[in-house]
Design a protein around this motif. Structure first.
Motif, PDB file in Angstrom:
ATOM      1  N   ASN A  79       0.850  -1.180   0.000  1.00 35.33           N
ATOM      2  CA  ASN A  79       0.000   0.000   0.000  1.00 35.33           C
ATOM      3  C   ASN A  79       0.893   1.239   0.000  1.00 35.33           C
ATOM      4  O   ASN A  79       2.114   1.129   0.077  1.00 35.33           O
ATOM      5  CB  ASN A  79      -0.980  -0.022   1.182  1.00 35.33           C
ATOM      6  N   GLN A  80       0.306   2.398  -0.086  1.00 40.97           N
ATOM      7  CA  GLN A  80       1.085   3.627  -0.200  1.00 40.97           C
ATOM      8  C   GLN A  80       2.013   3.816   0.999  1.00 40.97           C
ATOM      9  O   GLN A  80       3.162   4.224   0.839  1.00 40.97           O
ATOM     10  CB  GLN A  80       0.145   4.833  -0.337  1.00 40.97           C
ATOM     11  N   LEU A 130       4.928   1.519   0.636  1.00 39.12           N
ATOM     12  CA  LEU A 130       5.773   2.036  -0.441  1.00 39.12           C
ATOM     13  C   LEU A 130       6.651   3.171   0.066  1.00 39.12           C
ATOM     14  O   LEU A 130       7.859   3.183  -0.168  1.00 39.12           O
ATOM     15  CB  LEU A 130       4.916   2.528  -1.604  1.00 39.12           C
ATOM     16  N   ASP A 131       6.053   4.116   0.778  1.00 42.01           N
ATOM     17  CA  ASP A 131       6.804   5.269   1.261  1.00 42.01           C
ATOM     18  C   ASP A 131       7.921   4.837   2.212  1.00 42.01           C
ATOM     19  O   ASP A 131       9.048   5.327   2.125  1.00 42.01           O
ATOM     20  CB  ASP A 131       5.877   6.268   1.944  1.00 42.01           C
ATOM     21  N   THR A 155       3.590  -2.239  -6.100  1.00 44.89           N
ATOM     22  CA  THR A 155       2.845  -1.196  -5.406  1.00 44.89           C
ATOM     23  C   THR A 155       1.557  -0.839  -6.129  1.00 44.89           C
ATOM     24  O   THR A 155       1.524  -0.721  -7.337  1.00 44.89           O
ATOM     25  CB  THR A 155       3.716   0.070  -5.280  1.00 44.89           C
ATOM     26  N   THR A 160      -0.811   2.298  -5.821  1.00 50.28           N
ATOM     27  CA  THR A 160      -0.965   3.606  -5.191  1.00 50.28           C
ATOM     28  C   THR A 160      -2.442   3.956  -5.126  1.00 50.28           C
ATOM     29  O   THR A 160      -3.286   3.321  -5.771  1.00 50.28           O
ATOM     30  CB  THR A 160      -0.220   4.696  -5.981  1.00 50.28           C
ATOM     31  N   GLU A 161      -2.755   4.987  -4.403  1.00 50.48           N
ATOM     32  CA  GLU A 161      -4.139   5.448  -4.316  1.00 50.48           C
ATOM     33  C   GLU A 161      -4.650   5.834  -5.704  1.00 50.48           C
ATOM     34  O   GLU A 161      -5.791   5.547  -6.069  1.00 50.48           O
ATOM     35  CB  GLU A 161      -4.240   6.624  -3.350  1.00 50.48           C
TER      36      GLU A 161
END
Length: 161
Positions: free
Chosen positions: A71-72, A75-76, A138, A140-141
């Motif tokens: 999820n984001q 990922l971050d 990933t 992303t939103e």
């Protein structure tokens, strides 16, 4: 399962066994090893074999199980961690490249060049991880919204007009 994939999986599983045998053999030999340079190099080979076994295992997982998308937030976190280590590796590479030409002891140069080669490979691998694996795993939103709206008739416009 297709024959080619079965052969690949068999190869990967066999390589894990081989790498673990290398580790066992080297660890036994290292117990009585007195030469620090030879001991360090062989220990490095042993650690590489442990890493190789892990990489073979990861390849098996990629071939046999569905990946869980990051999820984001994941990922971050992973992107920040990998970028941090890319920077650390770059600094170390630069420092080794500056130091090695100033060293007269060829045995020390040999060891530091081995480290430099590893660091260069690590640096390249981390960049590949950042680009291929993290990005490829990933969602992303923005990806979620795209998937959500992509197949909706009229894309939210009343009556499709």
């Amino acid at each position: 399962m297709e024959r080619k994939k079965v052969d690949l999986l068999d190869f990967l599983k066999n390589q894990i066994v081989v790498e673990n045998e290398i580790v066992t053999s080297l660890e036994k030999a290292l117990v009585d090893m007195k030469n620090p340079a030879v001991k360090s190099v062989l220990k490095g080979v042993s650690l590489d074999s442990i890493k190789h076994a892990e990489l073979y295992s990861a390849a098996i997982t990629l071939l046999t199980k569905a990946s869980t998308a990051l999820n984001q937030g994941n990922l971050d976190e992973q992107r920040a961690l990998i970028k941090k280590h890319i920077d650390i590796e770059a600094q170390l590479i630069k420092k080794l490249q500056e130091m090695i030409p100033t060293i007269e002891n060829e045995k020390v140069v040999f060891l530091l060049e081995a480290i430099l080669n590893d660091e260069c490979r690590h640096h390249a691998m981390l960049k590949m991880v950042l680009e291929i694996i993290v990005h490829g795993e990933t969602i992303t939103e923005a990806d979620w919204w795209k998937m959500l709206w992509e197949n909706v008739p009229f894309h939210g416009a009343p009556g499709g007009g």
